[in-house]
Design an enzyme around this catalytic site. Sequence first.
Site, PDB file in Angstrom:
ATOM      1  N   GLU A  37      40.716  39.228  41.308  1.00 44.13           N
ATOM      2  CA  GLU A  37      41.849  40.018  40.809  1.00 44.13           C
ATOM      3  C   GLU A  37      41.758  40.241  39.300  1.00 44.13           C
ATOM      4  O   GLU A  37      42.092  41.324  38.815  1.00 44.13           O
ATOM      5  CB  GLU A  37      43.178  39.374  41.198  1.00 44.13           C
ATOM      6  CG  GLU A  37      43.389  39.179  42.693  1.00 44.13           C
ATOM      7  CD  GLU A  37      43.211  40.420  43.569  1.00 44.13           C
ATOM      8  OE1 GLU A  37      43.186  41.564  43.059  1.00 44.13           O
ATOM      9  OE2 GLU A  37      43.084  40.257  44.799  1.00 44.13           O
ATOM     10  N   VAL A  38      41.300  39.260  38.544  1.00 46.47           N
ATOM     11  CA  VAL A  38      41.120  39.459  37.098  1.00 46.47           C
ATOM     12  C   VAL A  38      40.051  40.526  36.858  1.00 46.47           C
ATOM     13  O   VAL A  38      40.206  41.369  35.965  1.00 46.47           O
ATOM     14  CB  VAL A  38      40.818  38.133  36.375  1.00 46.47           C
ATOM     15  CG1 VAL A  38      40.354  38.388  34.937  1.00 46.47           C
ATOM     16  CG2 VAL A  38      42.048  37.227  36.384  1.00 46.47           C
TER      17      VAL A  38
END
Length: 164
Positions: free
Chosen positions: A134-135
């Site tokens: 997700e980052v």
Amino acid sequence: MPIRPILRYPHPGLKTVCAPVTVFDSSLTALAEDLLATMRAAPGVGITAAHIGVFSRVTVLELDKADGVRLYFNPHITWFSKETMDHTEGSVSMPGATDEVTRPRAIRFRYQDAEGAVHEDGAEDFLAICIQHEVDQLDGIFWLQRLSRLKRDRLVKKWEKAQG
């Protein structure tokens, strides 16, 4: 908590680097709630605001119902382990397409909560993989970029064929 439309690969928004959240208010909470509803409907275990075309550093994870929902605002990874692990990944923006990605097994990261307070935490195994995934998306790196060119080309061709 409306379910929002999800950007589909290869939408250019999936390559957008997201801006930091600077205002922690009820609209941010509403966005997180919309993300959770959208992720559950997809279905998935993680989603970012970028997946719905909102280019702010917001991530929602729900690895399983027992662990509950995790909200991360402005997440930033500060350390990666040298030890790696392979895990099958995919995206709510590319439903049905998965492949094995190698990532660090453990991380340390910093994030803010819904009130703006800063936290530091660590994660291992599946949680670490999900946070890294997700980052990456918040940084404009779609998960396919973690595959070899050959694997990526094969997967994209297969996915495009399935889309008709």
